[in-house]
Design a protein around this motif. Structure first.
Motif, PDB file in Angstrom:
ATOM      1  N   ALA A  52      40.620  59.485  37.706  1.00  0.00           N
ATOM      2  CA  ALA A  52      39.168  59.344  37.788  1.00  0.00           C
ATOM      3  C   ALA A  52      38.722  59.251  39.243  1.00  0.00           C
ATOM      4  N   GLY A  53      39.672  59.055  40.125  1.00  0.00           N
ATOM      5  CA  GLY A  53      39.359  58.971  41.551  1.00  0.00           C
ATOM      6  C   GLY A  53      38.493  57.770  41.887  1.00  0.00           C
ATOM      7  N   CYS A  54      38.697  56.659  41.206  1.00  0.00           N
ATOM      8  CA  CYS A  54      37.891  55.468  41.511  1.00  0.00           C
ATOM      9  C   CYS A  54      38.782  54.329  42.001  1.00  0.00           C
ATOM     10  N   THR A  55      38.146  53.265  42.438  1.00  0.00           N
ATOM     11  CA  THR A  55      38.913  52.090  42.852  1.00  0.00           C
ATOM     12  C   THR A  55      38.762  51.013  41.774  1.00  0.00           C
ATOM     13  N   ILE A  56      39.610  50.017  41.844  1.00  0.00           N
ATOM     14  CA  ILE A  56      39.560  48.934  40.862  1.00  0.00           C
ATOM     15  C   ILE A  56      38.202  48.219  40.904  1.00  0.00           C
ATOM     16  N   ASP A  57      37.663  48.105  42.118  1.00  0.00           N
ATOM     17  CA  ASP A  57      36.384  47.401  42.263  1.00  0.00           C
ATOM     18  C   ASP A  57      35.221  48.136  41.618  1.00  0.00           C
ATOM     19  N   GLU A  58      35.365  49.432  41.495  1.00  0.00           N
ATOM     20  CA  GLU A  58      34.280  50.197  40.872  1.00  0.00           C
ATOM     21  C   GLU A  58      34.230  50.023  39.350  1.00  0.00           C
ATOM     22  N   ILE A  59      35.320  49.505  38.792  1.00  0.00           N
ATOM     23  CA  ILE A  59      35.351  49.285  37.337  1.00  0.00           C
ATOM     24  C   ILE A  59      34.548  48.025  37.030  1.00  0.00           C
ATOM     25  N   THR A  60      33.502  48.176  36.217  1.00  0.00           N
ATOM     26  CA  THR A  60      32.644  47.013  35.948  1.00  0.00           C
ATOM     27  C   THR A  60      33.160  46.165  34.792  1.00  0.00           C
ATOM     28  N   ASP A  61      33.789  46.790  33.778  1.00  0.00           N
ATOM     29  CA  ASP A  61      34.231  46.055  32.599  1.00  0.00           C
ATOM     30  C   ASP A  61      35.668  46.399  32.246  1.00  0.00           C
ATOM     31  N   ILE A  62      36.415  45.359  31.891  1.00  0.00           N
ATOM     32  CA  ILE A  62      37.764  45.606  31.376  1.00  0.00           C
ATOM     33  C   ILE A  62      37.698  45.275  29.899  1.00  0.00           C
ATOM     34  N   LEU A  63      37.983  46.267  29.086  1.00  0.00           N
ATOM     35  CA  LEU A  63      37.823  46.080  27.643  1.00  0.00           C
ATOM     36  C   LEU A  63      39.156  46.189  26.915  1.00  0.00           C
ATOM     37  N   PRO A  64      39.777  45.029  26.627  1.00  0.00           N
ATOM     38  CA  PRO A  64      41.025  45.099  25.868  1.00  0.00           C
ATOM     39  C   PRO A  64      40.702  45.420  24.409  1.00  0.00           C
ATOM     40  N   ALA A  65      41.499  46.273  23.812  1.00  0.00           N
ATOM     41  CA  ALA A  65      41.330  46.610  22.395  1.00  0.00           C
ATOM     42  C   ALA A  65      42.726  46.724  21.797  1.00  0.00           C
ATOM     43  N   GLY A  66      42.835  46.570  20.495  1.00  0.00           N
ATOM     44  CA  GLY A  66      44.152  46.700  19.865  1.00  0.00           C
ATOM     45  C   GLY A  66      44.922  45.390  19.877  1.00  0.00           C
ATOM     46  N   GLY A  67      45.714  45.206  18.841  1.00  0.00           N
ATOM     47  CA  GLY A  67      46.412  43.939  18.591  1.00  0.00           C
ATOM     48  C   GLY A  67      47.253  43.412  19.738  1.00  0.00           C
ATOM     49  N   CYS A  68      47.899  44.303  20.496  1.00  0.00           N
ATOM     50  CA  CYS A  68      48.787  43.851  21.569  1.00  0.00           C
ATOM     51  C   CYS A  68      48.052  43.111  22.679  1.00  0.00           C
ATOM     52  N   CYS A  69      46.771  43.372  22.819  1.00  0.00           N
ATOM     53  CA  CYS A  69      46.004  42.681  23.861  1.00  0.00           C
ATOM     54  C   CYS A  69      45.775  41.222  23.498  1.00  0.00           C
ATOM     55  N   ARG A  70      46.195  40.839  22.303  1.00  0.00           N
ATOM     56  CA  ARG A  70      46.122  39.419  21.954  1.00  0.00           C
ATOM     57  C   ARG A  70      47.272  38.639  22.585  1.00  0.00           C
ATOM     58  N   LEU A  71      48.266  39.343  23.050  1.00  0.00           N
ATOM     59  CA  LEU A  71      49.407  38.671  23.681  1.00  0.00           C
ATOM     60  C   LEU A  71      48.987  38.044  25.011  1.00  0.00           C
ATOM     61  N   GLN A  72      49.355  36.779  25.150  1.00  0.00           N
ATOM     62  CA  GLN A  72      49.026  36.051  26.381  1.00  0.00           C
ATOM     63  C   GLN A  72      49.597  36.771  27.616  1.00  0.00           C
ATOM     64  N   ILE A  73      50.828  37.241  27.492  1.00  0.00           N
ATOM     65  CA  ILE A  73      51.439  37.873  28.666  1.00  0.00           C
ATOM     66  C   ILE A  73      50.710  39.159  29.056  1.00  0.00           C
ATOM     67  N   VAL A  74      50.166  39.839  28.075  1.00  0.00           N
ATOM     68  CA  VAL A  74      49.408  41.065  28.376  1.00  0.00           C
ATOM     69  C   VAL A  74      48.101  40.680  29.078  1.00  0.00           C
ATOM     70  N   GLN A  75      47.448  39.664  28.559  1.00  0.00           N
ATOM     71  CA  GLN A  75      46.180  39.222  29.163  1.00  0.00           C
ATOM     72  C   GLN A  75      46.407  38.736  30.597  1.00  0.00           C
ATOM     73  N   ASN A  76      47.464  37.937  30.783  1.00  0.00           N
ATOM     74  CA  ASN A  76      47.761  37.445  32.134  1.00  0.00           C
ATOM     75  C   ASN A  76      48.045  38.589  33.099  1.00  0.00           C
ATOM     76  N   TYR A  77      48.759  39.554  32.574  1.00  0.00           N
ATOM     77  CA  TYR A  77      49.132  40.702  33.397  1.00  0.00           C
ATOM     78  C   TYR A  77      47.886  41.475  33.836  1.00  0.00           C
ATOM     79  N   LEU A  78      46.966  41.671  32.898  1.00  0.00           N
ATOM     80  CA  LEU A  78      45.727  42.389  33.213  1.00  0.00           C
ATOM     81  C   LEU A  78      44.902  41.606  34.229  1.00  0.00           C
ATOM     82  N   LYS A  79      44.865  40.291  34.028  1.00  0.00           N
ATOM     83  CA  LYS A  79      44.108  39.418  34.911  1.00  0.00           C
ATOM     84  C   LYS A  79      44.641  39.525  36.346  1.00  0.00           C
ATOM     85  N   GLU A  80      45.970  39.534  36.429  1.00  0.00           N
ATOM     86  CA  GLU A  80      46.627  39.624  37.727  1.00  0.00           C
ATOM     87  C   GLU A  80      46.346  40.982  38.384  1.00  0.00           C
ATOM     88  N   LEU A  81      46.469  42.042  37.600  1.00  0.00           N
ATOM     89  CA  LEU A  81      46.277  43.387  38.145  1.00  0.00           C
ATOM     90  C   LEU A  81      44.838  43.630  38.591  1.00  0.00           C
TER      91      LEU A  81
END
Ligand code: ADP
Ligand code: MG
Length: 559
Positions: A290-319
Motif C-alpha cells: 500500500a506504500g504507507c507508514t504505520i502512522d498513517e493507519i488510523t484503525d487496527i481492526l482485529p477480526a477472527g477468533g485467533c485475535c482473542r489470544l492475549q499473545i496475538v493482541q500483545n504482539y499487535l500492540k507492540e508492533l
C-alpha cells in the motif's frame, strides 16, 4: 425475497440478513449464531451437518470432514465413511444448512446469497465457492472479500464519517487475511490485501499438541487417529481457556492414563513464536504494497477468533505501538459486513450510495510461446488493482512465418511465468502478411467476483474469448442431497448425545455414572413424543453438562 449473507468460514459459518434498517445474525435451531463447518456420516449412513458433525469427530475422525475450505477449488475428493466428496460438495452441505436455517428464521424461501471468501482466494477457489452455492440451491450474486466486509461492519457500527485507513487482521481457524481499507466520503476501498491460507487457529492447536506430546514423552507415531484428535481438541480447549489468564493446565486421558501440561502465556508465546512471525510477514507485505507508514493507519481492526489470544493482541500492540481495541463481536464482523452490504445492494434507507470496491489480490498476466524468448511473466493486471479492472497489451510474434501465438495465462508474483499458477491457454492464428498486421491485442477483464475473462484479437479482427475457471470446474455430478439426512428436529438431541459420549469416553468411573444417567434421559427424550417434556429434559441435561464442564475444567489437581 430476502438475500442472505453467508460467512462460509473454515471453522464456523454465519448467516445474516438486512431487515428493518438493521443487520440481524440468524440464530439456528440450536439457538447459536454459528454453524460449525463440519460434515459427518453416522452409523445409519445419515449425513450430519454442523454441530452434531463437529461433536462426532473426536470419536469417529474418519467419518467426519472439517476445514474443507482449505481445499476449496481442488479436485481431490475427501472421504468420509465410505463416501467421497469434492470440497465444494462438502461446502454445499454447509451452505444448504445456512439456507434452511435462514428460511425458517425468515419464514420465506431464500434463493440468493452474498458469500464471503478470504481475500487471498484465487479464481478457482472463488468459482468453487459459487458452484457450492449452486449445488445448495443458492444463486451467489456476489463474492465479497472477508476483510472488506469486516471493515464495512466496523465503519457502519461506529457511525464513522471521517476518513479512515483501517488495517483488518482477520485471523481465523485456518486462514489469515490482512487488508488495508481506505474509507473516505461514501467509499470503502481496499487499498491492499495479503494473506496466508495455511495459517490460523488450527496451527496454534497443533503446536500446543506437539509440545504436549513432547513433554509427556508420547510417541506421535504410536497414537491412534482418535487419540491424536483428542489431544488436538484438548489443545484447542486449553488455548481458549487460557484467555487472559496467566496459566492453565491441559489434561488429556489416553489409554486410561492422565497426561497433563501446564501452559502459561510465556510458554504459548515460545512455542508459537513462528506463527506470530508469519503474521508479521503478511502485515509487512500489505503495508509495503500500500506504500504507507504505520502512522498513517488510523484503525487496527482485529477480526477472527485467533485475535482473542492475549499473545496475538500483545504482539499487535507492540508492533503498532498503540492500544488495540478488541470488540466482543470479532468473529461476527464479516457476516455483519455482508448484512450491510446487502442493505446497500438493495438500496435500503440510509444505505444508499455507499460504494464498496475491491482489489485483485494477485497479478495476472501471460507467458507467450512465440512472443518472448524467455519465460518471463508479462503482467497485464498488476496485483492490488481496484476492481473491476480491464487492461490490454499488444504482442507481436518473435519469428517470421509464425502461424499462431499461444498465450499461457498465469497468476502470481514470480518473475518467471512457470513459477506462477497457470490458469489456462489461448491460441490465436496470425495473418501471414506484414509484421504490422501481426499484432495481437490481449485484453484481461477481471470482475468484482474475481472472474477473469481474456480476449485475444488479431489484426484482422478475429477474436477469441474465454473465461478462466481454473481446474476446479470438475463439477459435482451427483445429487448429494439424495442422501439420507439427520432430521432438523433431532439435531439438538444428536449434538448433545454426541457430546455426552465424548465426555463419557474421558470421564472416570465416578463421573461416568452421572453421564450415563444424562445419556439415558436424552435417549428417552429422543423417543418420547411429548414436546414440553422434551424441552425440559433438554434444558436440564444442557445445564448439567455446563456445570460438569465447569467443574472438570476448573479442577486443578496440582493446587
Ligand atoms: P473462521 O473464520 O476461520 O471460520 P473464526 O474466526 O471463527 O474462524 O475463528 C476460529 C478460530 O478461533 C479457532 O481456531 C478457535 O480455536 C479460535 N478461537 C475461538 N475463540 C477463541 C478464544 N477465546 N481464544 C483463542 N482462540 C479462539
Ligand atoms: Mg472468518
Amino acid at each position: 425475497m430476502a438475500i442472505i449473507g453467508i460467512d462460509l468460514g473454515t471453522t464456523n459459518s454465519l448467516v445474516s440478513v438486512y431487515r428493518n434498517g438493521n443487520v440481524e445474525i440468524i440464530k439456528n435451531i440450536l439457538e447459536e449464531n454459528y454453524i460449525p463447518s463440519a460434515v459427518a456420516i453416522d452409523e445409519d449412513e445419515r449425513i450430519l451437518v454442523g454441530k452434531p458433525a463437529r461433536e462426532r469427530i473426536y470419536r469417529y475422525p474418519e467419518d467426519c470432514a472439517i476445514e474443507f475450505k482449505r481445499q476449496m477449488g481442488s479436485i481431490d475428493r475427501i472421504t468420509i465413511g465410505n463416501k467421497h466428496y469434492l470440497p465444494e460438495e462438502l461446502s454445499a452441505f454447509v451452505l444448504k444448512k445456512c439456507k434452511e436455517e435462514a428460511e425458517i428464521y425468515l419464514n420465506e424461501e431464500v434463493t440468493e446469497a452474498v458469500i464471503s471468501v478470504p481475500a487471498y482466494f484465487d479464481n478457482q477457489q472463488r468459482e468453487a465457492t459459487k458452484r457450492a452455492a449452486k449445488i445448495a440451491g443458492l444463486v451467489c450474486n456476489r463474492i465479497i472479500n472477508e476483510p472488506s466486509a469486516a471493515a464495512l461492519a466496523h465503519r457502519m457500527k461506529m457511525g464513522i464519517e471521517e476518513e479512515q485507513y483501517i488495517i483488518v487482521i482477520d485471523f481465523g481457524g485456518g486462514t489469515l487475511d490482512v487488508s488495508l481499507v481506505d474509507c473516505f466520503e461514501n467509499i470503502v476501498e481496499i487499498a491492499a490485501v495479503s494473506g496466508n491460507n495455511k495459517l490460523g487457529g488450527k496451527n496454534f492447536d497443533e503446536q500446543i499438541a506437539k509440545e504436549f506430546i513432547r513433554e509427556n514423552q508420547l510417541e506421535e507415531e504410536s497414537l491412534s487417529p482418535e487419540e491424536y484428535s483428542l489431544i488436538i481438541r484438548k489443545a484447542e480447549e486449553t488455548k481458549i481457556a487460557l484467555g487472559g489468564n496467566e496459566q492453565v493446565t491441559m489434561r488429556c486421558k489416553l489409554k486410561d492414563k492422565l497426561y497433563t501440561m501446564v501452559i502459561t502465556q510465556e510458554k504459548l508465546l515460545s512455542i508459537t513464536g513462528n506463527l506470530l512471525a508469519a503474521l508479521k510477514e503478511v502485515m509487512v507485505r500489505v503495508i509495503r504494497d500500500a506504500g504507507c507508514t504505520i502512522d498513517e493507519i488510523t484503525d487496527i481492526l482485529p477480526a477472527g477468533g485467533c485475535c482473542r489470544l492475549q499473545i496475538v493482541q500483545n504482539y499487535l500492540k507492540e508492533l503498532f505501538k498503540r492500544e488495540i481495541a478488541v470488540s466482543d463481536d470479532i468473529q461476527e464482523l464479516v457476516v455483519k459486513g455482508l448484512g450491510y452490504y446487502i442493505g446497500i445492494m438493495e438500496q435500503k434507507e440510509g444505505m444508499k450510495g455507499i460504494l464498496v470496491t475491491d482489489v485483485c489480490p494477485f497479478s495476472l498476466g501471460v507467458n507467450t510461446a512465440g512472443v518472448s524468448i524467455n519465460d518471463v511473466m508479462s503482467i497485464i493486471i498488476p496485483r492490488n488493482s481496484t476492481l473491476p479492472k480491464q487492461a490490454s497489451k499488444e504482442y507481436v510474434p518473435v519469428s517470421e512465418g509464425q502461424k499462431e501465438i499461444v498465450f499461457s495465462i498465469y497468476q502470481g508474483e514470480n518473475y518467471y511465468a512457470e513459477e506462477n499458477k497457470k490458469l489456462g491457454e489461448m491460441r490465436i492464428e496470425l495473418s501471414p502478411k506484414t509484421e504490422e498486421s501481426q499484432k495481437v491485442l490481449t485484453t484481461f477483464s477481471y470482475d468484482i467476483n474475481g472472474i477473469l475473462c481474456v480476449e485475444v484479437k488479431n489484426s484482422q479482427g478475429i477474436k477469441k474469448k474465454k473465461q478462466f475457471l481454473g481446474t476446479g470446474n470438475v463439477s459435482s455430478n451427483k445429487n448429494i442431497f439424495e442422501e439420507k439426512y439427520l432430521p432438523r428436529e433431532l439435531e439438538e438431541y444428536t449434538a448433545i448425545h454426541e457430546r455426552l459420549q465424548n465426555l463419557f469416553a474421558e470421564a472416570n468411573e465416578w463421573n461416568r455414572e452421572s453421564i450415563l444417567k444424562w445419556l439415558m434421559s436424552i435417549e428417552y427424550a429422543k423417543e418420547y413424543e411429548g414436546y414440553v417434556e422434551n424441552i425440559k429434559i433438554l434444558r436440564n441435561v444442557k445445564r448439567c453438562i455446563r456445570e460438569y464442564e465447569e467443574y472438570i475444567n476448573g479442577e486443578d489437581i496440582f493446587s
